[in-house]
Structure formats: structure tokens, C-alpha cells
Design a protein around this motif. Structure first.
Motif, PDB file in Angstrom:
ATOM      1  N   ALA A  91      31.626   0.520  26.809  1.00 42.41           N
ATOM      2  CA  ALA A  91      30.461   1.304  26.247  1.00 42.41           C
ATOM      3  C   ALA A  91      30.576   1.386  24.289  1.00 42.41           C
ATOM      4  O   ALA A  91      29.906   1.070  24.134  1.00 42.41           O
ATOM      5  N   TYR A  92      32.255   1.329  23.823  1.00 45.18           N
ATOM      6  CA  TYR A  92      32.476   1.175  22.529  1.00 45.18           C
ATOM      7  C   TYR A  92      31.997  -0.459  22.100  1.00 45.18           C
ATOM      8  O   TYR A  92      31.116  -0.096  21.457  1.00 45.18           O
ATOM      9  N   PHE A  93      32.156  -0.804  22.801  1.00 39.80           N
ATOM     10  CA  PHE A  93      32.020  -2.522  22.661  1.00 39.80           C
ATOM     11  C   PHE A  93      30.076  -2.863  22.205  1.00 39.80           C
ATOM     12  O   PHE A  93      29.156  -3.076  21.626  1.00 39.80           O
ATOM     13  N   LEU A  94      29.575  -1.847  23.633  1.00 37.35           N
ATOM     14  CA  LEU A  94      28.043  -2.699  23.340  1.00 37.35           C
ATOM     15  C   LEU A  94      27.414  -1.435  22.113  1.00 37.35           C
ATOM     16  O   LEU A  94      26.329  -1.620  21.531  1.00 37.35           O
ATOM     17  N   ILE A  95      27.491  -0.356  22.399  1.00 37.23           N
ATOM     18  CA  ILE A  95      27.339   1.095  21.206  1.00 37.23           C
ATOM     19  C   ILE A  95      27.640   0.212  19.727  1.00 37.23           C
ATOM     20  O   ILE A  95      26.599   0.135  18.491  1.00 37.23           O
ATOM     21  N   HIS A  96      28.905  -0.035  19.467  1.00 37.63           N
ATOM     22  CA  HIS A  96      29.480  -0.845  17.765  1.00 37.63           C
ATOM     23  C   HIS A  96      29.229  -1.511  17.733  1.00 37.63           C
ATOM     24  O   HIS A  96      28.473  -1.968  16.553  1.00 37.63           O
ATOM     25  N   ASP A  97      29.927  -2.269  18.190  1.00 42.65           N
ATOM     26  CA  ASP A  97      29.262  -4.011  17.589  1.00 42.65           C
ATOM     27  C   ASP A  97      27.829  -4.364  17.847  1.00 42.65           C
ATOM     28  O   ASP A  97      27.591  -5.577  16.998  1.00 42.65           O
ATOM     29  N   VAL A  98      27.548  -4.420  19.150  1.00 42.54           N
ATOM     30  CA  VAL A  98      26.487  -4.972  19.792  1.00 42.54           C
ATOM     31  C   VAL A  98      25.038  -3.976  18.856  1.00 42.54           C
ATOM     32  O   VAL A  98      24.115  -4.372  17.813  1.00 42.54           O
ATOM     33  N   PHE A 104      25.932  -9.030  17.702  1.00 50.53           N
ATOM     34  CA  PHE A 104      25.029  -9.720  18.769  1.00 50.53           C
ATOM     35  C   PHE A 104      24.085  -9.001  18.732  1.00 50.53           C
ATOM     36  O   PHE A 104      23.816  -8.145  18.751  1.00 50.53           O
ATOM     37  N   LYS A 105      22.843  -9.941  18.742  1.00 48.53           N
ATOM     38  CA  LYS A 105      22.015  -9.497  18.391  1.00 48.53           C
ATOM     39  C   LYS A 105      21.046  -9.258  19.823  1.00 48.53           C
ATOM     40  O   LYS A 105      19.845  -9.475  20.804  1.00 48.53           O
ATOM     41  N   GLY A 138      34.039   9.439  15.440  1.00 44.25           N
ATOM     42  CA  GLY A 138      33.484   9.691  17.142  1.00 44.25           C
ATOM     43  C   GLY A 138      32.392   8.662  17.204  1.00 44.25           C
ATOM     44  O   GLY A 138      31.836   7.407  16.160  1.00 44.25           O
ATOM     45  N   MET A 139      31.854   8.120  18.057  1.00 39.03           N
ATOM     46  CA  MET A 139      30.910   7.162  18.507  1.00 39.03           C
ATOM     47  C   MET A 139      29.994   7.253  19.515  1.00 39.03           C
ATOM     48  O   MET A 139      29.235   6.989  19.141  1.00 39.03           O
ATOM     49  N   LEU A 140      30.326   8.079  20.271  1.00 43.73           N
ATOM     50  CA  LEU A 140      29.078   8.411  21.566  1.00 43.73           C
ATOM     51  C   LEU A 140      28.252  10.377  21.240  1.00 43.73           C
ATOM     52  O   LEU A 140      27.402  10.247  20.856  1.00 43.73           O
ATOM     53  N   TYR A 141      29.406  10.471  20.418  1.00 44.85           N
ATOM     54  CA  TYR A 141      28.976  12.211  20.408  1.00 44.85           C
ATOM     55  C   TYR A 141      29.050  11.972  18.780  1.00 44.85           C
ATOM     56  O   TYR A 141      29.533  11.667  17.636  1.00 44.85           O
ATOM     57  N   VAL A 142      27.752  12.468  18.384  1.00 44.82           N
ATOM     58  CA  VAL A 142      26.948  12.311  17.028  1.00 44.82           C
ATOM     59  C   VAL A 142      26.226  13.528  16.730  1.00 44.82           C
ATOM     60  O   VAL A 142      25.592  14.084  17.434  1.00 44.82           O
ATOM     61  N   PRO A 143      27.156  14.488  15.506  1.00 46.87           N
ATOM     62  CA  PRO A 143      26.151  15.763  14.849  1.00 46.87           C
ATOM     63  C   PRO A 143      24.395  15.863  15.004  1.00 46.87           C
ATOM     64  O   PRO A 143      23.823  14.664  15.131  1.00 46.87           O
TER      65      PRO A 143
END
Length: 149
Positions: A91-98, A104-105, A138-143
Motif C-alpha cells: 500500500a505504501y508503494f502504491l500510495i507514496h511512490d506511484v 510510475f505514471k 503518516g501515509m494513510l491517515y491524513v488530517p
């Protein structure tokens, strides 16, 4: 153990990884391992990889160890903790890097409010080029405020 308990362990581990990620990002990546994370805060990547990518390996080591000890001498709960860490890593790879950094586009034009909020919060995090004064670790939790900007 029942399959439902294994599923619960995997899900709870996945959710707990958000806290681990926040703490690691704030106190390790922006702390004593800043020299590995610093290039990630620069405006342009110099190549395909950056020193920050070492954290994928660092986080994979406990997951791999848990897989190993989770099948020896027989299948046990440790395997499913390792699985939860692996799922979070994916999930981190898909959210953060992609999605966020577009290495990756694949998801360039998303209009999903949650994903747009993630991008906004991460932009706020990256407005600081140094290790001090960071926010949104964080990565998935956002204020909530990043969904209404």
C-alpha cells in the motif's frame, strides 16, 4: 488458530503500521537516518533510485523474519503479522511512490477526494526541504483539513 483470527491479526498489523510509519518517519527518517531520507526531500530525483529507497529494505527485514518464524516449526500468528507488514508495504508503494510522487505514471488523473487529500498532505510535508519543521508524517491517515483545502 482459526482463519478469522489470522485475518484479524493481519488487519490489525496493517493498521498498526501507520503508527509505526509515523513514528519512524518523524524520529528516524527525520532524525538519525536523515542522510538516507534527505534526497527524498529534494525537488528532482537524480535517477531511478534514491537513498531513501533503502527504507523499503529496512522495513522488509522484519516482515521476512516474521514469515520465516511464522512457518517454523509450523504455521503460527507471526506469519500473519509479517503478512500485515507486507500488505502495508505494498500500500505504501502504491500510495507514496506511484500516486503521490508519480515515479510510475499509473494514477495520474485521480479525482478521488481521499487520494487528493493524501497528495495535498504530502505536499505540505515536502514543502520543508530540511529535516526540521516537518508535518504530516503518516501515509494513510491524513488530517481532515487536507480534504477541504
Amino acid at each position: 488458530m482459526s482463519i478469522l483470527l489470522y485475518i484479524l491479526i493481519t488487519i490489525l498489523t496493517f493498521l498498526a503500521m501507520e503508527g509505526v510509519t509515523w513514528l519512524t518517519h518523524k524520529f528516524v527518517m527525520h532524525g538519525f537516518l536523515w542522510y538516507l531520507h534527505e534526497d527524498h526531500h529534494q525537488p528532482k530525483y537524480q535517477g531511478v533510485f534514491e537513498k531513501n529507497d533503502a527504507f523499503f529494505v529496512i522495513f522488509a527485514i522484519p516482515s521476512i523474519a516474521l514469515f520465516y518464524f511464522g512457518i517454523h516449526p509450523e504455521l503460527n500468528f507471526l506469519f500473519f503479522i509479517g503478512l500485515g507488514i507486507l500488505c502495508y508495504g505494498i500500500a505504501y508503494f502504491l500510495i507514496h511512490d506511484v500516486l503521490i510522487h508519480q515515479r510510475f505514471k499509473w494514477f495520474k488523473n485521480t479525482k478521488n477526494k481521499y487520494l487528493v487529500g493524501l497528495r495535498k498532505a504530502h505536499k505540505i510535508h515536502h514543502k520543508h526541504l530540511g529535516k526540521e519543521h516537518g508535518e504530516c508524517f503518516g501515509m494513510l491517515y491524513v488530517p481532515w483539513k487536507y480534504f477541504s483545502m
